[in-house]
Design an enzyme around this catalytic site. Sequence first.
Site, PDB file in Angstrom:
ATOM      1  N   GLN A 113     -14.280 -14.912 -12.744  1.00 26.42           N
ATOM      2  CA  GLN A 113     -13.428 -14.555 -11.837  1.00 26.42           C
ATOM      3  C   GLN A 113     -13.785 -15.339 -10.975  1.00 26.42           C
ATOM      4  O   GLN A 113     -13.548 -14.961  -9.568  1.00 26.42           O
ATOM      5  CB  GLN A 113     -14.530 -12.821 -11.902  1.00 26.42           C
ATOM      6  CG  GLN A 113     -13.281 -12.131 -10.598  1.00 26.42           C
ATOM      7  CD  GLN A 113     -11.442 -11.994 -11.542  1.00 26.42           C
ATOM      8  OE1 GLN A 113     -10.874 -11.686 -13.082  1.00 26.42           O
ATOM      9  NE2 GLN A 113     -10.626 -11.744 -10.715  1.00 26.42           N
ATOM     10  N   LYS A 128     -16.643  -8.183 -12.981  1.00 25.56           N
ATOM     11  CA  LYS A 128     -15.733  -7.628 -13.796  1.00 25.56           C
ATOM     12  C   LYS A 128     -16.278  -6.293 -14.346  1.00 25.56           C
ATOM     13  O   LYS A 128     -18.045  -6.482 -14.475  1.00 25.56           O
ATOM     14  CB  LYS A 128     -15.963  -8.769 -15.001  1.00 25.56           C
ATOM     15  CG  LYS A 128     -14.477  -8.426 -15.511  1.00 25.56           C
ATOM     16  CD  LYS A 128     -13.093  -9.302 -14.717  1.00 25.56           C
ATOM     17  CE  LYS A 128     -11.869  -8.842 -15.574  1.00 25.56           C
ATOM     18  NZ  LYS A 128     -11.288  -9.328 -15.239  1.00 25.56           N
ATOM     19  N   ASP A 168      -7.719  -3.774 -15.888  1.00 28.07           N
ATOM     20  CA  ASP A 168      -7.064  -5.016 -16.682  1.00 28.07           C
ATOM     21  C   ASP A 168      -6.654  -4.006 -18.012  1.00 28.07           C
ATOM     22  O   ASP A 168      -6.442  -3.608 -18.172  1.00 28.07           O
ATOM     23  CB  ASP A 168      -9.726  -5.621 -17.328  1.00 28.07           C
ATOM     24  CG  ASP A 168      -8.879  -7.195 -17.529  1.00 28.07           C
ATOM     25  OD1 ASP A 168      -7.977  -7.522 -17.598  1.00 28.07           O
ATOM     26  OD2 ASP A 168     -10.209  -7.695 -18.036  1.00 28.07           O
ATOM     27  N   THR A 212       0.616  -9.999 -11.848  1.00 27.57           N
ATOM     28  CA  THR A 212      -0.451 -11.672 -12.982  1.00 27.57           C
ATOM     29  C   THR A 212       0.841 -12.201 -12.957  1.00 27.57           C
ATOM     30  O   THR A 212       0.843 -13.580 -12.992  1.00 27.57           O
ATOM     31  CB  THR A 212      -1.121 -10.706 -13.498  1.00 27.57           C
ATOM     32  OG1 THR A 212      -2.313 -10.455 -12.494  1.00 27.57           O
ATOM     33  CG2 THR A 212      -1.560 -12.127 -14.159  1.00 27.57           C
TER      34      THR A 212
END
Length: 448
Positions: A113, A128, A168, A212
């Site tokens: 990330q 994360k 996520d 995304t």
Amino acid sequence: MNSKEYVQSVYNQVEKRNPNETEFLDAVKEVLTSLEPVFDNHPEYIEAGLLERVTEPERVVSFRVPWVDDQGKVQVNRGFRVQFNSAIGPYKGGLRFHPSVNQSIIKFLGFEQTFKNSLTGLPIGGGKGGSDFDPKGKSDNEVMRFCQAFMSELQKYIGSDLDIPAGDIGVGAREIGYMFGYYNKIKNVREQGVLTGKGLTYGGSLGRTQATGYGLVYFTNEMLQDAGKSFRHQRVVVSGSGNVAIYAIEKVQELGGTVVACSDSDGYIVDDNGIQLDLIKEIKLVRRGRIKEYLEKVPTAKYVEGFTGIWSVKCDIALPCATQGELDVEAAKVLVKNGTYAVAEGANMPSSLEAIKVFIDNDILFGPGKAANAGGVACSALEMSQNSMRYSWTFEEVDEKLKRIMADIYTNSKEAAVEYGYDNNLVVGSNIAGFLKVAESMMAHGIV
């Protein structure tokens, strides 16, 4: 010490300090092997111990999450937050709720990330988090109780100018809503920008749900056009059937491609006439069902148990959008044999290092995840901007910004690859382009 020796010595140290953390070590190895030419040009980075610092997270938090299920039984899960690097901005990265989550996976994702966020050109660092909690099969009340228990500890480490989590795998609008509501209750604030991926009625951004998947296709389209190709009339396989896969399918179809297969954790479907996206949305987004239910409405389609076999479906373009490690070296060889000429990653490291080598060695157009799937975090940063301004952009404005960001990521990755002698290798190019911005910032800050 030359650059090759330096990189190897740092990797050896990382390996010694993090035994058995396979996912994290693979991620570090993939990046470090790309960076040797950088240290030839910048020996001052070696003197500053830059690589030793970049590979060590600034903070790792692990905590207990006790909650009560619908039967009144106490359950205990484990929560994590890794704040990897804040050199270019506050930590930014998703929360993953899945039984596979452990410290190694969260560290690997946080490390990736850092460079992905750098590539967006936006001022966000890398982080994360997540838990081994599985929301699948849980009632809304159970998910709410877990999210509140999780946030009761996580709130100590996050904030709109410190660390801004998002969703996520396993964390969608429902989970973000529960966590956002509880954060503001226990902190007694209205901190709009502490989480991204929020609902539109309470500070979310138009386009975030699609970002995304759309971003993946925008990046891939840049890569295809540069090679004189396009999605038009091409057979495309997209693994997964969550938000990333669904909106990648939507954008591919808009650009004239035919998506013939998609999957979930149970198996995959093949529809040579083209996947009916509205049906997939109904099954996965409305009913939270399984992909095999597609055959109830489309009996001419084929369902195969086991999701890994999806890469045997003949296609021109492959978009792995499910999870890390889903595409191994044997699958890569099958794709090459079947004439696939482009692969772009919509998930975090879905291709093994050996599979990536097969793609590079066979001149397959390959878009690595840290570049190709950066659209989600880019739009999260745009959501943060809107929260700070107490303002919202239209869908078209957000989508246009996303397109430009993904085009810039492709261009910067390609130019870095050329500059350092790795023409057409976007793996090396994206690693170098992402690393350089972080490195320059760390050098400017001194030893901190």
